[in-house]
Design an enzyme around this catalytic site. Structure first.
Site, PDB file in Angstrom:
ATOM      1  N   ASP A 265      -9.108  -8.521  64.149  1.00  0.00           N
ATOM      2  CA  ASP A 265     -10.306  -8.654  63.316  1.00  0.00           C
ATOM      3  C   ASP A 265     -11.558  -8.531  64.171  1.00  0.00           C
ATOM      4  O   ASP A 265     -11.529  -8.760  65.378  1.00  0.00           O
ATOM      5  CB  ASP A 265     -10.334 -10.034  62.635  1.00  0.00           C
ATOM      6  CG  ASP A 265      -9.185 -10.213  61.666  1.00  0.00           C
ATOM      7  OD1 ASP A 265      -8.663  -9.203  61.170  1.00  0.00           O
ATOM      8  OD2 ASP A 265      -8.810 -11.380  61.429  1.00  0.00           O
TER       9      ASP A 265
HETATM   10  N1  URA Z   1      -4.202 -12.544  62.527  1.00  0.00           N
HETATM   11  C1  URA Z   1      -5.469 -12.690  62.098  1.00  0.00           C
HETATM   12  O1  URA Z   1      -5.737 -13.459  61.205  1.00  0.00           O
HETATM   13  N2  URA Z   1      -6.422 -11.942  62.687  1.00  0.00           N
HETATM   14  C2  URA Z   1      -6.188 -11.086  63.704  1.00  0.00           C
HETATM   15  O2  URA Z   1      -7.113 -10.444  64.204  1.00  0.00           O
HETATM   16  C3  URA Z   1      -4.853 -10.961  64.150  1.00  0.00           C
HETATM   17  C4  URA Z   1      -3.881 -11.698  63.541  1.00  0.00           C
END
Ligand code: URA
Length: 241
Positions: free
Chosen positions: A105
């Protein structure tokens, strides 16, 4: 080994497989001096001379890189339409056309694998190979033993059941808790959604490991090539030799 013309062109870093098909259909690709318009045409990367718009195409060497993605970069190549920074800015000096294996993310930090090896990328992401991805999650509130036990059992999320391979309490940090969570699947926001299900919002998330590959002391924003030992272990972990 012979490969399809569009696969050859994408592996050589010319463009994506889909766009390579377009180049072929447009008559812009020559093999040994002859225009090729057949998408099923196969080339021998060792012997055949391939040109696009009259320019020779050289097969790329395979590249395997890890990046310590800092917060506030999008996991995508090229500029973003909304002006946010993307990881392209951090990997400018890699000449091969490497692409990120899965996503982190915008505000997630840590280990991102990049490669131009499509087969390895598929296997790293595919749940069948059960490659564990390890995350450090700072969550709001104190996670008690009962909740920790429940977290280890799995839970029904809105898009189906989810169960981590492991959950470990690292330490309490003031009113918050640092957890280590391991998932081998990669559904969108899986760690954040999973922990929120138990009433603990994730404040900070960092991936520290993918299978045998560890982030180690790589500084935020920096990348490095995987070394021979890491590559051998990673290939083995996903059933490639
Ligand atoms: N899980 C999440 O919630 N975000 C990420 O970036 C990777 C795994």
């Amino acid at each position: 080994m012979k490969v399809r013309i569009n696969k050859f062109l994408s592996e050589a870093g010319v463009t994506s497989r889909r766009k390579a098909e377009k180049l072929v259909l447009e008559g812009r690709v020559k093999v040994n001096g002859q225009v090729v318009r057949d998408l099923a045409f196969k080339v021998d990367p060792e012997r055949d001379r391939v040109e696009v718009d009259g320019k020779p195409v050289k097969p790329q060497r395979k590249r395997y890189v890890i990046l310590n993605k800092p917060c506030c970069y999008l996991t995508q190549l090229g500029p973003s339409p909304d002006g946010r920074k993307t990881i392209s800015e951090l990997i400018k000096n890699i000449p091969e056309r490497v692409f990120p294996v899965g996503r982190l993310d915008y505000n997630t930090e840590g280990l991102l694998l990049l490669t131009n090896d499509g087969e390895l990328a598929n296997r790293v992401l595919h749940p069948r190979y059960k490659l564990p991805k390890v995350y450090l999650a700072l969550v709001e509130g104190k996670v008690d033993q009962k909740t920790l036990k429940a977290m280890r059992k799995g839970a029904q999320l809105e898009d189906g059941f989810a169960k981590p391979d492991a959950v470990r309490l690292v330490r309490y940090e003031g009113k918050d808790t640092l957890l280590e969570v391991v998932f081998h699947e990669g559904r969108k926001h899986i760690v954040k959604r999973y922990l929120a299900h138990f009433g603990h919002r994730v404040k900070r998330l960092k991936r520290t490991q993918i299978g045998p590959v560890k982030l180690g002391k790589l500084a935020p924003g920096k990348w490095r090539d995987l070394n021979k030992g890491e590559l051998a272990q990673l290939f083995k972990a996903v059933g490639l030799t």
